[in-house]
Design an enzyme around this catalytic site. Structure first.
Site, PDB file in Angstrom:
ATOM      1  N   ASP A  18     -12.845  -8.387  -0.289  1.00 48.32           N
ATOM      2  CA  ASP A  18     -13.874  -7.733   0.689  1.00 48.32           C
ATOM      3  C   ASP A  18     -15.225  -7.789  -0.633  1.00 48.32           C
ATOM      4  O   ASP A  18     -16.219  -7.569   0.343  1.00 48.32           O
ATOM      5  CB  ASP A  18     -13.647  -6.251   0.795  1.00 48.32           C
ATOM      6  CG  ASP A  18     -12.293  -5.951   2.048  1.00 48.32           C
ATOM      7  OD1 ASP A  18     -12.082  -7.045   2.977  1.00 48.32           O
ATOM      8  OD2 ASP A  18     -12.478  -5.074   2.609  1.00 48.32           O
TER       9      ASP A  18
ATOM     10  N   LYS B 269     -31.714 -24.304  22.242  1.00 47.68           N
ATOM     11  CA  LYS B 269     -30.765 -24.244  21.144  1.00 47.68           C
ATOM     12  C   LYS B 269     -29.451 -24.358  22.592  1.00 47.68           C
ATOM     13  O   LYS B 269     -29.592 -22.901  23.020  1.00 47.68           O
ATOM     14  CB  LYS B 269     -30.488 -22.779  20.207  1.00 47.68           C
ATOM     15  CG  LYS B 269     -30.684 -23.083  19.102  1.00 47.68           C
ATOM     16  CD  LYS B 269     -31.209 -21.721  18.140  1.00 47.68           C
ATOM     17  CE  LYS B 269     -31.547 -21.768  16.704  1.00 47.68           C
ATOM     18  NZ  LYS B 269     -31.395 -21.320  15.947  1.00 47.68           N
TER      19      LYS B 269
ATOM     20  N   ALA C  74     -24.728 -19.237  10.755  1.00 50.68           N
ATOM     21  CA  ALA C  74     -25.040 -17.952  12.251  1.00 50.68           C
ATOM     22  C   ALA C  74     -26.247 -17.797  12.643  1.00 50.68           C
ATOM     23  O   ALA C  74     -27.268 -17.430  11.455  1.00 50.68           O
ATOM     24  CB  ALA C  74     -24.131 -16.958  11.649  1.00 50.68           C
TER      25      ALA C  74
ATOM     26  N   GLY D 123      -8.536   0.728  -4.007  1.00 50.68           N
ATOM     27  CA  GLY D 123      -7.851   2.026  -3.740  1.00 50.68           C
ATOM     28  C   GLY D 123      -6.448   1.704  -5.154  1.00 50.68           C
ATOM     29  O   GLY D 123      -6.146   2.452  -6.113  1.00 50.68           O
ATOM     30  N   SER D 124      -6.441   0.622  -5.250  1.00 50.31           N
ATOM     31  CA  SER D 124      -5.282  -0.132  -6.393  1.00 50.31           C
ATOM     32  C   SER D 124      -6.140   0.799  -7.584  1.00 50.31           C
ATOM     33  O   SER D 124      -5.068   1.202  -8.990  1.00 50.31           O
ATOM     34  CB  SER D 124      -5.140  -1.433  -6.669  1.00 50.31           C
ATOM     35  OG  SER D 124      -4.706  -1.839  -5.450  1.00 50.31           O
TER      36      SER D 124
ATOM     37  N   ARG E 178     -35.949 -22.411  23.578  1.00 49.45           N
ATOM     38  CA  ARG E 178     -36.747 -22.998  22.694  1.00 49.45           C
ATOM     39  C   ARG E 178     -35.296 -24.469  22.101  1.00 49.45           C
ATOM     40  O   ARG E 178     -35.280 -25.087  21.210  1.00 49.45           O
ATOM     41  CB  ARG E 178     -36.442 -22.846  20.904  1.00 49.45           C
ATOM     42  CG  ARG E 178     -37.432 -21.949  20.805  1.00 49.45           C
ATOM     43  CD  ARG E 178     -37.463 -21.082  19.189  1.00 49.45           C
ATOM     44  NE  ARG E 178     -36.572 -20.986  18.901  1.00 49.45           N
ATOM     45  CZ  ARG E 178     -35.774 -20.306  18.679  1.00 49.45           C
ATOM     46  NH1 ARG E 178     -36.379 -18.697  18.683  1.00 49.45           N
ATOM     47  NH2 ARG E 178     -34.875 -19.932  18.038  1.00 49.45           N
TER      48      ARG E 178
ATOM     49  N   ARG F 126       0.619  -1.437  -0.068  1.00 51.79           N
ATOM     50  CA  ARG F 126       0.040   0.448   0.053  1.00 51.79           C
ATOM     51  C   ARG F 126       1.257   1.126  -0.181  1.00 51.79           C
ATOM     52  O   ARG F 126       1.855   1.360   0.959  1.00 51.79           O
ATOM     53  CB  ARG F 126      -0.872  -0.177   1.209  1.00 51.79           C
ATOM     54  CG  ARG F 126      -1.640  -1.373   1.419  1.00 51.79           C
ATOM     55  CD  ARG F 126      -2.819  -1.415   2.183  1.00 51.79           C
ATOM     56  NE  ARG F 126      -3.234  -2.401   2.703  1.00 51.79           N
ATOM     57  CZ  ARG F 126      -4.645  -2.733   2.558  1.00 51.79           C
ATOM     58  NH1 ARG F 126      -4.539  -1.957   1.173  1.00 51.79           N
ATOM     59  NH2 ARG F 126      -5.136  -3.669   2.657  1.00 51.79           N
TER      60      ARG F 126
HETATM   61  O1  F6P Z   1      -9.296  -4.699   1.871  1.00 57.36           O
HETATM   62  C1  F6P Z   1      -8.679  -6.571   2.350  1.00 57.36           C
HETATM   63  C2  F6P Z   1      -8.402  -5.707   3.418  1.00 57.36           C
HETATM   64  O2  F6P Z   1      -8.176  -7.664   4.139  1.00 57.36           O
HETATM   65  C3  F6P Z   1      -9.844  -6.064   4.418  1.00 57.36           C
HETATM   66  O3  F6P Z   1     -10.725  -6.482   4.663  1.00 57.36           O
HETATM   67  C4  F6P Z   1      -8.681  -5.364   6.093  1.00 57.36           C
HETATM   68  O4  F6P Z   1      -9.772  -4.523   6.677  1.00 57.36           O
HETATM   69  C5  F6P Z   1      -7.517  -4.832   5.388  1.00 57.36           C
HETATM   70  O5  F6P Z   1      -7.283  -5.795   4.163  1.00 57.36           O
HETATM   71  C6  F6P Z   1      -6.570  -4.914   5.535  1.00 57.36           C
HETATM   72  O6  F6P Z   1      -5.432  -4.847   5.971  1.00 57.36           O
HETATM   73  P1  F6P Z   1      -3.399  -5.089   5.828  1.00 57.36           P
HETATM   74  O7  F6P Z   1      -3.585  -6.307   5.352  1.00 57.36           O
HETATM   75  O8  F6P Z   1      -3.047  -3.586   5.309  1.00 57.36           O
HETATM   76  O9  F6P Z   1      -3.476  -5.261   7.535  1.00 57.36           O
END
Ligand code: F6P
Length: 331
Positions: free
Chosen positions: A127, A213, A186, A104-105, A211, A72
């Protein structure tokens, strides 16, 4: 075009290697030279280039991570950094660049395109928050990793009759939480996109207990409380939720933060196929003279969407899936 570049940037995602392989081999097949840029935009600025051959991408289709490494880069956000990157691109005689990464990329790619470098993006982020594709590279593997963890936690949850809170990744989006939560059965799923009431979560736990669970599994996206405020007083979203449940219900509660293990591992078949198709398509578009596009898969069809149209847009969660998960956990 005679020479193109490829880089991976931002958080890595399983399937990035399959995408690099497809860029390299599709490019070489079409008769162009392919240069790999190491460490994403950082490597563009600092001249980290390597000539790619068919053999440099051998034996990587099944490996997580990225052989080109990723970063990054704060420096690339500055005009001076972008100029240095451009100088290196010219010096290497790169006539276009395939950028593999997340939002971002893609923003970085647009900055280079503004300076005259043709860019085609390939969506890769666990994500799954990029508009323009139904699914991003890495999402399927990551959700399968989470479901595998939920299955294991379910075993011990049953034995001990406890409440388990599982925090998953998703800085600003709840795709991992929703898909893994539904697939993992979940009781409650908490995501940034949908307002939630922890009293209601507790009520559901108590009702479930009445119930019959014996345990409950609550899946929480790390950004459930909003980003970057996922952590308050050093407490992550999962811990916040777990503490509340413990205090409110008195049930024994355990918290698991899955963290970066979600980003690794061998990519699933779906991710390998997606990566191969989206990356080869990116090369095709670049060689046709296209620029500022993101490749994607929409309704199982290859699609190219202008990057200018998608950045800043929010990809919508499928709320019917969220409601279904709630219904299935409510009886
Ligand atoms: O964007 C992908 C991701 O894995 C997010 O889910 C998470 O918040 C972030 O990157 C974590 O970033 P880093 O690897 O810089 O800690």
């Amino acid at each position: 075009m005679k020479c193109i570049g490829v880089l991976t940037s931002g958080g890595d995602a399983p399937g990035m290697n399959a995408a690099i392989r497809a860029v390299v081999r599709a490019g070489l097949h079409a008769g162009v030279k392919v240069i790999g840029v190491r460490r994403g935009y950082h490597g563009l600025i600092h001249g980290e280039f390597q000539v790619m051959t068919p053999r440099s991408v051998a034996d990587i289709i099944h490996r997580g991570g990225t052989i080109l490494r990723t970063a990054r880069s704060e420096e690339f956000r500055t005009p001076a950094g972008q100029q240095r990157a451009l100088d290196n691109i010219r010096q290497q005689q790169l006539e276009g660049l395939v950028v593999i990464g997340g939002g971002g990329s893609m923003r970085g790619g647009l900055a280079l395109s503004d300076l005259g470098v043709p860019i085609i993006g390939v969506p890769a982020t666990i994500d799954n928050d990029l508009v323009g594709t139904d699914v991003s590279i890495g999402f399927d593997t990551a959700t399968n990793t989470v479901v595998d963890a939920i299955n294991k936690i379910r075993d011990t949850a049953t034995s001990h009759e406890r409440i388990y809170v599982i925090e998953v990744m998703g800085r600003d989006s709840g795709f991992i939480a929703l898909h893994a939560g539904l697939a993992g059965g979940a009781e409650s799923i908490l995501v940034p996109e949908i307002a939630f009431d922890l009293d209601d979560v507790c009520r559901r736990i108590v009702d479930g207990y009445q119930r019959g669970k014996a345990h409950s599994i609550i899946v929480v996206a790390e950004g459930a409380y909003g980003s970057p405020g996922a952590a308050k007083n050093g407490e992550s979203a999962g811990f916040r939720v777990g503490k509340f449940i413990r205090e409110k219900t008195g049930f024994e509660t355990r918290i698991t933060v899955l963290g970066h293990l979600q980003r690794g591992g061998t990519p699933t078949v779906q991710d390998r196929i997606l990566a191969s198709r989206l990356a080869a398509y990116a090369v095709e578009l670049l060689l046709e003279g296209e620029d500022r596009l993101l490749t994607g898969m929409v309704n199982n069809q290859l699609r190219a969407t202008p990057l200018d149209d998608i950045l800043g847009q929010t990809k919508e969660l499928d709320r019917s899936m969220y409601e279904l998960a709630n219904v299935l956990a409510s009886v």
